[in-house]
Design an enzyme around this catalytic site. Structure first.
Site, mmCIF file in Angstrom:
data_model
loop_
_atom_site.group_PDB
_atom_site.id
_atom_site.type_symbol
_atom_site.label_atom_id
_atom_site.label_comp_id
_atom_site.label_asym_id
_atom_site.label_seq_id
_atom_site.Cartn_x
_atom_site.Cartn_y
_atom_site.Cartn_z
ATOM 1 N N ARG A 116 -16.807 -11.056 108.821
ATOM 2 C CA ARG A 116 -16.862 -9.959 109.794
ATOM 3 C C ARG A 116 -18.217 -9.288 109.646
ATOM 4 N NH1 ARG A 116 -12.243 -5.683 111.190
ATOM 5 N NH2 ARG A 116 -11.627 -7.543 112.337
ATOM 6 N N LYS A 136 -29.369 -3.449 98.699
ATOM 7 C CA LYS A 136 -30.711 -3.457 98.130
ATOM 8 C C LYS A 136 -31.728 -4.129 99.055
ATOM 9 C CE LYS A 136 -28.580 -3.943 93.550
ATOM 10 N NZ LYS A 136 -28.411 -4.827 92.378
ATOM 11 N N ARG A 164 -6.211 -4.945 108.053
ATOM 12 C CA ARG A 164 -5.271 -5.980 108.491
ATOM 13 C C ARG A 164 -5.882 -7.367 108.502
ATOM 14 N NH1 ARG A 164 -5.206 -1.790 110.384
ATOM 15 N NH2 ARG A 164 -6.926 -2.372 111.713
ATOM 16 N N THR A 165 -7.060 -7.518 109.111
ATOM 17 C CA THR A 165 -7.655 -8.852 109.232
ATOM 18 C C THR A 165 -7.984 -9.425 107.860
ATOM 19 O OG1 THR A 165 -8.577 -8.276 111.396
ATOM 20 C CG2 THR A 165 -9.537 -10.177 110.264
ATOM 21 N N HIS A 180 -13.438 -11.693 118.599
ATOM 22 C CA HIS A 180 -12.518 -11.677 117.453
ATOM 23 C C HIS A 180 -11.482 -12.771 117.736
ATOM 24 C CE1 HIS A 180 -10.216 -10.569 114.095
ATOM 25 N NE2 HIS A 180 -9.992 -9.277 114.323
#
Length: 307
Positions: free
Chosen positions: A109, A87, A59-60, A137
């Site tokens: 995020r 890596k 959603r975000t 958030h």
């Protein structure tokens, strides 16, 4: 006030009330636009935005990407699963390589709390925190409060209870900050094992009984149990949690008033909410999704004005 007091969107705790009201006012204008036949405006034309998601998101990520495209920005999407992070590349090296492509805004995020703050101190682009670990958030909290404002016309004086896994939730902390700054009364409800120790310092009410919390509140913002963040089992079972803290139609019908149900998603149907509640007239969950695009458009636009 015509501009934000902050250079980045790192967390609600860094905002003042005027910032929140400016974002809401700007979102009002963008919401009108996205409900018109032509949903696109050239506000961020020639602005390049990189979406960096080091954790899974549906959603975000989609909401930010749609907001960016509605504003006519150039968009780069980055997923750590298919990147050089696997890596051993550092966060700073990853971001600096992306910035070398002349990126103006980074939406990130990250599983580690404080990652966005670290970035903001080390690179020149504007940073928007799309969730950092169990910390904050901010855009979710903004869209939640905006949705309450849309429903009731005002946030100040409203009673909002946040139900569920408060301990592991970045949404809960950002919501508490945002609602308190807007003058709401805030409560939390859930098992004591899912309540953080710092709650008392935030000035929120604590309910251990679901019916007491629901009879007190105007709005219940229901969170899912974040099993992926729990190292040990903090309650006997999902079934027992649902029996004690799950909201079903029978629970709502036995209240002495009507309340509004919210959820930031994803919903674990049958655990914290049953389908007949999530899809009922009490729910504004889909309004939250729509408002998320307008709020993120507002945040992106206002930060782009900061030089």
């Amino acid at each position: 006030m015509n501009s934000l007091s902050v250079e980045h969107m790192l967390g609600i705790k860094y905002l003042i009330k005027d910032d929140i009201n400016l974002i809401f006012k700007t979102a009002d204008n963008f919401k009108k636009i996205i409900n018109q036949p032509i949903k696109k405006v050239p506000s961020l034309r020639d602005v390049t935005i990189a979406n960096l998601f080091f954790e899974n998101s549906t959603r975000t990520k989609l909401s930010f990407e749609l907001a960016e495209k509605r504003l006519s920005a150039d968009v780069i999407n980055f997923s750590s699963a298919s990147s050089s992070v696997k890596k051993g590349e550092t966060l700073l090296d990853t971001v600096n390589n992306i910035l070398a492509m002349k990126v103006d805004i980074v939406v990130m995020r990250h599983p580690n709390p404080g990652a966005s703050v670290f970035l903001s101190r080390n690179i020149k682009a504007k940073i928007i925190n799309a969730g950092d670990g169990t910390h904050e958030h901010p855009t979710q909290a903004l869209l939640d409060s905006y949705s309450i404002r849309e429903k009731y016309g005002i946030v100040e004086g409203k009673k909002i209870v946040i139900i569920g896994d408060i301990l592991h939730s970045r949404v809960a902390l950002s919501n508490i900050y945002c609602l308190k700054k807007l003058g709401a009364d805030v409560g939390v409800c859930g098992p004591s094992t899912l309540m953080p120790k710092y709650l008392d310092s935030l000035g929120v009410k604590h309910f251990s009984n679901l019916n007491s919390a629901l009879n007190w509140c105007d709005v219940a913002n229901v969170l899912r149990i974040q099993l992926e963040r729990q190292d040990v089992q903090l309650f006997p079972s999902l079934r027992e949690y649902s029996n004690v803290y799950g909201i079903n139609k029978n629970v709502l019908d036995n209240l002495n008033k009507n309340i509004t149900i919210m959820h930031p998603g994803p919903i674990n149907r049958g655990v914290e909410l049953t389908s007949d509640v999530a899809d009922s007239e009490h729910s504004i969950i889909l309004d939250q999704v729509e408002n998320g695009v307008a709020i993120r458009m507002a945040v992106l636009y206002l930060l782009s004005l900061k030089k």
